[in-house]
Design a protein around this motif. Structure first.
Motif, PDB file in Angstrom:
ATOM      1  N   LEU A 302     -80.029 -55.364  46.789  1.00 49.87           N
ATOM      2  CA  LEU A 302     -80.195 -56.813  46.730  1.00 49.87           C
ATOM      3  C   LEU A 302     -78.925 -57.519  47.188  1.00 49.87           C
ATOM      4  N   ILE A 303     -77.771 -57.037  46.731  1.00 44.43           N
ATOM      5  CA  ILE A 303     -76.491 -57.645  47.107  1.00 44.43           C
ATOM      6  C   ILE A 303     -76.320 -57.630  48.620  1.00 44.43           C
ATOM      7  N   LEU A 304     -76.495 -56.457  49.218  1.00 46.34           N
ATOM      8  CA  LEU A 304     -76.258 -56.330  50.644  1.00 46.34           C
ATOM      9  C   LEU A 304     -77.298 -57.074  51.476  1.00 46.34           C
ATOM     10  N   SER A 305     -78.560 -56.964  51.116  1.00 49.11           N
ATOM     11  CA  SER A 305     -79.597 -57.635  51.905  1.00 49.11           C
ATOM     12  C   SER A 305     -79.466 -59.149  51.795  1.00 49.11           C
ATOM     13  N   SER A 306     -79.082 -59.652  50.615  1.00 52.57           N
ATOM     14  CA  SER A 306     -78.930 -61.094  50.425  1.00 52.57           C
ATOM     15  C   SER A 306     -77.821 -61.646  51.306  1.00 52.57           C
ATOM     16  N   LEU A 307     -76.683 -60.971  51.330  1.00 51.09           N
ATOM     17  CA  LEU A 307     -75.545 -61.469  52.093  1.00 51.09           C
ATOM     18  C   LEU A 307     -75.688 -61.189  53.583  1.00 51.09           C
ATOM     19  N   ARG A 308     -76.265 -60.054  53.937  1.00 50.64           N
ATOM     20  CA  ARG A 308     -76.399 -59.730  55.361  1.00 50.64           C
ATOM     21  C   ARG A 308     -77.423 -60.611  56.081  1.00 50.64           C
ATOM     22  N   SER A 309     -78.233 -61.327  55.331  1.00 48.27           N
ATOM     23  CA  SER A 309     -79.138 -62.276  55.979  1.00 48.27           C
ATOM     24  C   SER A 309     -78.366 -63.472  56.532  1.00 48.27           C
ATOM     25  N   PHE A 310     -77.090 -63.627  56.104  1.00 49.77           N
ATOM     26  CA  PHE A 310     -76.253 -64.718  56.598  1.00 49.77           C
ATOM     27  C   PHE A 310     -75.105 -64.233  57.478  1.00 49.77           C
ATOM     28  N   GLY A 311     -74.722 -62.971  57.370  1.00 53.05           N
ATOM     29  CA  GLY A 311     -73.578 -62.484  58.125  1.00 53.05           C
ATOM     30  C   GLY A 311     -73.306 -61.025  57.827  1.00 53.05           C
ATOM     31  N   GLU A 312     -72.038 -60.670  57.688  1.00 51.62           N
ATOM     32  CA  GLU A 312     -71.647 -59.290  57.444  1.00 51.62           C
ATOM     33  C   GLU A 312     -71.239 -59.111  55.981  1.00 51.62           C
ATOM     34  N   ALA A 313     -71.559 -57.935  55.426  1.00 50.96           N
ATOM     35  CA  ALA A 313     -71.182 -57.632  54.040  1.00 50.96           C
ATOM     36  C   ALA A 313     -71.043 -56.130  53.885  1.00 50.96           C
ATOM     37  N   ASP A 314     -69.998 -55.713  53.154  1.00 56.29           N
ATOM     38  CA  ASP A 314     -69.757 -54.298  52.883  1.00 56.29           C
ATOM     39  C   ASP A 314     -69.465 -54.117  51.405  1.00 56.29           C
ATOM     40  N   LEU A 315     -70.094 -53.120  50.823  1.00 54.23           N
ATOM     41  CA  LEU A 315     -69.939 -52.797  49.410  1.00 54.23           C
ATOM     42  C   LEU A 315     -69.362 -51.387  49.299  1.00 54.23           C
ATOM     43  N   SER A 316     -68.271 -51.254  48.562  1.00 60.31           N
ATOM     44  CA  SER A 316     -67.662 -49.932  48.406  1.00 60.31           C
ATOM     45  C   SER A 316     -67.390 -49.662  46.930  1.00 60.31           C
ATOM     46  N   TYR A 317     -67.256 -48.385  46.599  1.00 55.25           N
ATOM     47  CA  TYR A 317     -67.052 -47.965  45.217  1.00 55.25           C
ATOM     48  C   TYR A 317     -65.668 -47.324  45.117  1.00 55.25           C
ATOM     49  N   GLU A 318     -64.714 -48.092  44.595  1.00 58.59           N
ATOM     50  CA  GLU A 318     -63.342 -47.640  44.477  1.00 58.59           C
ATOM     51  C   GLU A 318     -63.073 -47.131  43.070  1.00 58.59           C
ATOM     52  N   PRO A 319     -61.972 -46.412  42.863  1.00 54.69           N
ATOM     53  CA  PRO A 319     -61.695 -45.836  41.535  1.00 54.69           C
ATOM     54  C   PRO A 319     -61.700 -46.862  40.401  1.00 54.69           C
ATOM     55  N   GLY A 320     -61.255 -48.098  40.685  1.00 46.28           N
ATOM     56  CA  GLY A 320     -61.212 -49.105  39.624  1.00 46.28           C
ATOM     57  C   GLY A 320     -62.478 -49.902  39.467  1.00 46.28           C
ATOM     58  N   GLY A 321     -63.441 -49.703  40.358  1.00 44.40           N
ATOM     59  CA  GLY A 321     -64.684 -50.457  40.278  1.00 44.40           C
ATOM     60  C   GLY A 321     -65.198 -50.827  41.655  1.00 44.40           C
ATOM     61  N   VAL A 322     -66.179 -51.697  41.679  1.00 41.79           N
ATOM     62  CA  VAL A 322     -66.837 -52.089  42.925  1.00 41.79           C
ATOM     63  C   VAL A 322     -65.965 -53.066  43.712  1.00 41.79           C
ATOM     64  N   ALA A 323     -66.014 -52.958  45.030  1.00 41.38           N
ATOM     65  CA  ALA A 323     -65.347 -53.912  45.920  1.00 41.38           C
ATOM     66  C   ALA A 323     -66.358 -54.415  46.938  1.00 41.38           C
ATOM     67  N   LEU A 324     -66.366 -55.714  47.134  1.00 41.96           N
ATOM     68  CA  LEU A 324     -67.291 -56.328  48.078  1.00 41.96           C
ATOM     69  C   LEU A 324     -66.516 -57.276  48.973  1.00 41.96           C
ATOM     70  N   VAL A 325     -66.789 -57.226  50.261  1.00 37.96           N
ATOM     71  CA  VAL A 325     -66.220 -58.175  51.219  1.00 37.96           C
ATOM     72  C   VAL A 325     -67.352 -58.667  52.108  1.00 37.96           C
ATOM     73  N   ALA A 326     -67.465 -59.982  52.224  1.00 37.67           N
ATOM     74  CA  ALA A 326     -68.507 -60.576  53.068  1.00 37.67           C
ATOM     75  C   ALA A 326     -67.878 -61.612  53.981  1.00 37.67           C
ATOM     76  N   ALA A 327     -68.337 -61.646  55.230  1.00 42.28           N
ATOM     77  CA  ALA A 327     -67.899 -62.645  56.201  1.00 42.28           C
ATOM     78  C   ALA A 327     -69.142 -63.349  56.724  1.00 42.28           C
ATOM     79  N   LEU A 328     -69.300 -64.628  56.356  1.00 45.14           N
ATOM     80  CA  LEU A 328     -70.529 -65.350  56.629  1.00 45.14           C
ATOM     81  C   LEU A 328     -70.219 -66.630  57.413  1.00 45.14           C
ATOM     82  N   PRO A 329     -70.750 -66.779  58.612  1.00 44.65           N
ATOM     83  CA  PRO A 329     -70.538 -68.023  59.367  1.00 44.65           C
ATOM     84  C   PRO A 329     -70.941 -69.236  58.534  1.00 44.65           C
ATOM     85  N   LEU A 330     -70.046 -70.212  58.480  1.00 43.85           N
ATOM     86  CA  LEU A 330     -70.271 -71.366  57.615  1.00 43.85           C
ATOM     87  C   LEU A 330     -71.551 -72.113  57.972  1.00 43.85           C
ATOM     88  N   ALA A 331     -71.836 -72.195  59.263  1.00 47.80           N
ATOM     89  CA  ALA A 331     -73.032 -72.935  59.688  1.00 47.80           C
ATOM     90  C   ALA A 331     -74.315 -72.305  59.173  1.00 47.80           C
TER      91      ALA A 331
END
Length: 347
Positions: A302-331
């Motif tokens: 849900l996280i990835l599909s929701s954000l990728r409908s607007f732009g780019e999104a990557d979800l990773s699992y790091e030792p301290g917990g989840v990391a998410l970075v999304a780049a979404l065109p403002l328009a």
């Protein structure tokens, strides 16, 4: 009404009529000769259009029409309609002296002498910008509501199906369903408070924190400028933040006493486009393998599909917990305000 004629030729009746016209300050009342040159310009015209009578007497009345309307011959068409049908209607954008535009409603009529000879024209305008903007907002609202009704049923269906499919037990399914639908409902409430026009990213995050019981928590820090989201983006971010917070509270950085979450966003200029860059980073949580799980649950999808409908999104699992970075065109995440495009693309 300022008329280009000698004062000693103005009768008491004409003075009385001039006083009436000058007092009608909510209306621009303009008279013209047969060549379209201004012969009178009342106080309402000065107030609405910005030019004084001294500026306009003897000048073409086409100056307050837009360039496009002048090229299409709209002023001349209004005069022709006034001559042939008695009046020419005027519902369009006009220009003020300072170059700004306003929506006007009015008419042009032929001025006739006692022998019925046409001696000129009179044009009456009223500023209807606020009314036009209200109508535009209502049209936009109805369009958005129509799409929201269709999309809401689809989203709820997906939430129900996936929550049941991935639940460990009936109680687990019930808990997930209630929380996810509650978040979706809360996002709608935020939008309704804003006339369904927009919500800020900070408001959406605050609502998600409240739903999970983390309002005021110092373990979740957020920083970023004021960013307005369109309705669809606001609903998507509501679900995304809910899934991230739920996962962090159960398994990630917020499941122990030491972890924390940092949420940050900013507007960056990339390849000539304004892009909203959002990051979610957990630290100090229970140690987890730094690799993606073999089978992603509904929340991750849900996280990835929701954000990728607007732009780019990557979800990773790091030792301290989840990391998410999304780049979404403002328009793409903000509300479209071009009603002609909305009407053209409406289904």
């Amino acid at each position: 009404m300022k008329i280009a004629m000698a004062t000693d030729k103005i009768s008491s009746r004409e003075r009385f009529l001039e006083a009436i016209v000058q007092s009608a300050i909510d209306y621009a009342i303009i008279s013209m000769d047969l060549d379209g040159l201004v012969t009178s310009w009342n106080e309402g015209a000065r107030k609405i259009l910005g030019w004084s009578a001294d500026d306009m007497i003897g000048k073409p009345a086409t100056v307050f029409f837009t360039q496009e309307d002048r090229e299409r011959g709209v002023p001349q068409k209004e005069m022709t309609a006034a001559l042939n049908r008695g009046r020419g209607n005027d519902e369009r954008w006009h220009l003020r002296a300072d170059g700004t535009m306003f929506w006007a409603s009015g008419e042009m009529m032929a001025l006739r002498a006692p022998d019925d000879t046409v001696v000129g024209f009179i044009k009456i305008l009223r500023d209807r910008t606020e009314e036009r903007e209200r109508i535009d907002r209502e049209r936009l609202l109805m369009h958005e509501l129509g799409h929201r009704m269709k999309n809401t049923l689809s989203v709820v269906q997906a939430i129900v199906t996936q929550s049941l499919r991935n639940a460990a037990s009936l109680d687990d399914a019930s808990e997930k369903l209630q929380s996810r639908i509650a978040v979706y409902a809360r996002a709608h409430e935020i939008l309704l408070q804003k006339d369904w026009v927009s919500a800020t990213l900070a408001d959406v995050l605050d609502a998600a924190k409240t739903n999970i019981g983390l309002q005021g928590s110092e373990r979740l820090r957020s920083v970023g400028p004021d960013v307005q989201l369109g309705p669809q983006a606001a609903l998507s971010f509501s679900m995304v933040f809910h899934e991230l917070l739920t996962n962090a509270s159960k398994y990630g950085a917020l499941s122990n006493a030491d972890g924390r979450v940092d949420v940050a966003w900013d507007i960056e200029r990339r390849a000539g486009t304004d892009v909203l860059v959002v990051s979610w980073r957990e630290a100090g949580g229970p140690h987890i393998p730094s690799s993606e799980p073999d089978r992603k649950g509904f929340g991750s999808r849900l996280i990835l599909s929701s954000l990728r409908s607007f732009g780019e999104a990557d979800l990773s699992y790091e030792p301290g917990g989840v990391a998410l970075v999304a780049a979404l065109p403002l328009a793409r995440i903000q509300l479209r305000n071009d009603l002609s495009e909305i009407d053209k693309n409406a289904t």
